[in-house]
Design a protein around this motif. Structure first.
Motif, short mmCIF file in Angstrom:
data_model
loop_
_atom_site.label_atom_id
_atom_site.label_comp_id
_atom_site.label_asym_id
_atom_site.label_seq_id
_atom_site.Cartn_x
_atom_site.Cartn_y
_atom_site.Cartn_z
N GLN A 4 -11.47 13.15 -5.70
CA GLN A 4 -10.57 12.15 -5.16
C GLN A 4 -9.70 11.61 -6.28
N THR A 5 -8.41 11.63 -6.07
CA THR A 5 -7.48 11.09 -7.04
C THR A 5 -7.17 9.65 -6.67
N LEU A 6 -7.31 8.76 -7.63
CA LEU A 6 -7.04 7.36 -7.40
C LEU A 6 -5.58 7.09 -7.69
N THR A 7 -4.87 6.57 -6.71
CA THR A 7 -3.46 6.29 -6.83
C THR A 7 -3.22 4.81 -6.61
N PHE A 8 -2.34 4.24 -7.39
CA PHE A 8 -1.97 2.84 -7.23
C PHE A 8 -0.50 2.74 -6.86
N ALA A 25 -1.18 -4.40 -8.17
CA ALA A 25 -1.55 -3.01 -7.90
C ALA A 25 -2.30 -2.94 -6.57
N VAL A 26 -1.98 -1.93 -5.77
CA VAL A 26 -2.68 -1.67 -4.51
C VAL A 26 -3.29 -0.29 -4.62
N VAL A 28 -4.34 3.00 -3.22
CA VAL A 28 -3.85 3.73 -2.05
C VAL A 28 -4.81 4.86 -1.69
N HIS A 29 -5.26 4.86 -0.43
CA HIS A 29 -6.17 5.88 0.07
C HIS A 29 -5.51 6.79 1.09
N ARG A 30 -4.20 6.78 1.11
CA ARG A 30 -3.44 7.63 2.04
C ARG A 30 -2.18 8.09 1.31
N ALA A 31 -1.46 8.95 1.94
CA ALA A 31 -0.25 9.49 1.31
C ALA A 31 0.76 8.37 1.06
N PRO A 32 1.38 8.35 -0.11
CA PRO A 32 2.39 7.31 -0.38
C PRO A 32 3.50 7.28 0.67
N ALA A 33 3.79 8.40 1.31
CA ALA A 33 4.82 8.42 2.36
C ALA A 33 4.40 7.59 3.58
N ASP A 34 3.10 7.33 3.73
CA ASP A 34 2.61 6.54 4.86
C ASP A 34 2.71 5.04 4.62
N LEU A 35 3.10 4.63 3.43
CA LEU A 35 3.25 3.20 3.16
C LEU A 35 4.51 2.71 3.83
N ASP A 36 4.39 1.66 4.62
CA ASP A 36 5.52 1.19 5.42
C ASP A 36 6.07 -0.16 4.98
N GLY A 37 5.68 -0.62 3.80
CA GLY A 37 6.19 -1.91 3.33
C GLY A 37 5.42 -3.09 3.87
N ALA A 38 4.30 -2.86 4.52
CA ALA A 38 3.49 -3.95 5.04
C ALA A 38 2.70 -4.59 3.91
N CYS A 39 2.13 -5.75 4.18
CA CYS A 39 1.28 -6.40 3.20
C CYS A 39 -0.05 -5.66 3.11
N GLU A 40 -0.54 -5.52 1.90
CA GLU A 40 -1.80 -4.83 1.64
C GLU A 40 -2.63 -5.72 0.72
N LEU A 41 -3.93 -5.50 0.74
CA LEU A 41 -4.82 -6.21 -0.17
C LEU A 41 -4.72 -5.56 -1.54
N SER A 65 -2.21 -9.95 -14.43
CA SER A 65 -3.08 -9.46 -15.50
C SER A 65 -4.39 -8.89 -14.96
N ALA A 66 -4.90 -9.43 -13.86
CA ALA A 66 -6.13 -8.89 -13.27
C ALA A 66 -5.91 -7.50 -12.72
N CYS A 67 -4.79 -7.27 -12.08
CA CYS A 67 -4.48 -5.92 -11.56
C CYS A 67 -4.26 -4.93 -12.69
N THR A 68 -3.62 -5.37 -13.76
CA THR A 68 -3.38 -4.51 -14.91
C THR A 68 -4.70 -4.10 -15.55
N ALA A 69 -5.62 -5.03 -15.71
CA ALA A 69 -6.91 -4.73 -16.33
C ALA A 69 -7.77 -3.82 -15.46
N ALA A 70 -7.68 -3.98 -14.15
CA ALA A 70 -8.53 -3.22 -13.23
C ALA A 70 -8.00 -1.82 -12.95
N SER A 71 -6.71 -1.60 -13.17
CA SER A 71 -6.14 -0.28 -12.86
C SER A 71 -5.99 0.46 -14.12
#
Length: 71
Positions: A4-8, A25-26, A28-41, A65-71
């Motif tokens: 599994q490739t982890l994508t942000f 950073a979000v 992503v567990h689906r194809a980037p083309a499926d992102l529709d601009g909605a709010c994500e966790l 900074s938390a997202c940067t450190a975790a990704s």
């Protein structure tokens, strides 16, 4: 065995009160083309709107900074 490739993706939060809008950073567990601009966790637990115009990691001073450190 499946690899599994982890994508942000990059997401922009809204400014609330004295805080500024930040890039997050979000995971992503689906194809980037499926992102529709909605709010994500985000990685840090904030809700933010995903954008396909920017790629994670985003450079600048307005990055979580938390997202940067975790990704």
């Amino acid at each position: 065995m499946t690899t599994q490739t982890l994508t942000f993706a990059a997401a922009r939060s809204r400014a609330h009160g004295p805080t500024t809008a930040l890039w997050h950073a979000v995971e992503v567990h689906r194809a980037p083309a499926d992102l529709d601009g909605a709010c994500e966790l985000t990685v840090c637990g904030t809700l933010a709107r995903v954008t396909t115009e920017a790629h994670w990691p985003v450079s600048g001073v307005d990055v979580c900074s938390a997202c940067t450190a975790a990704s």
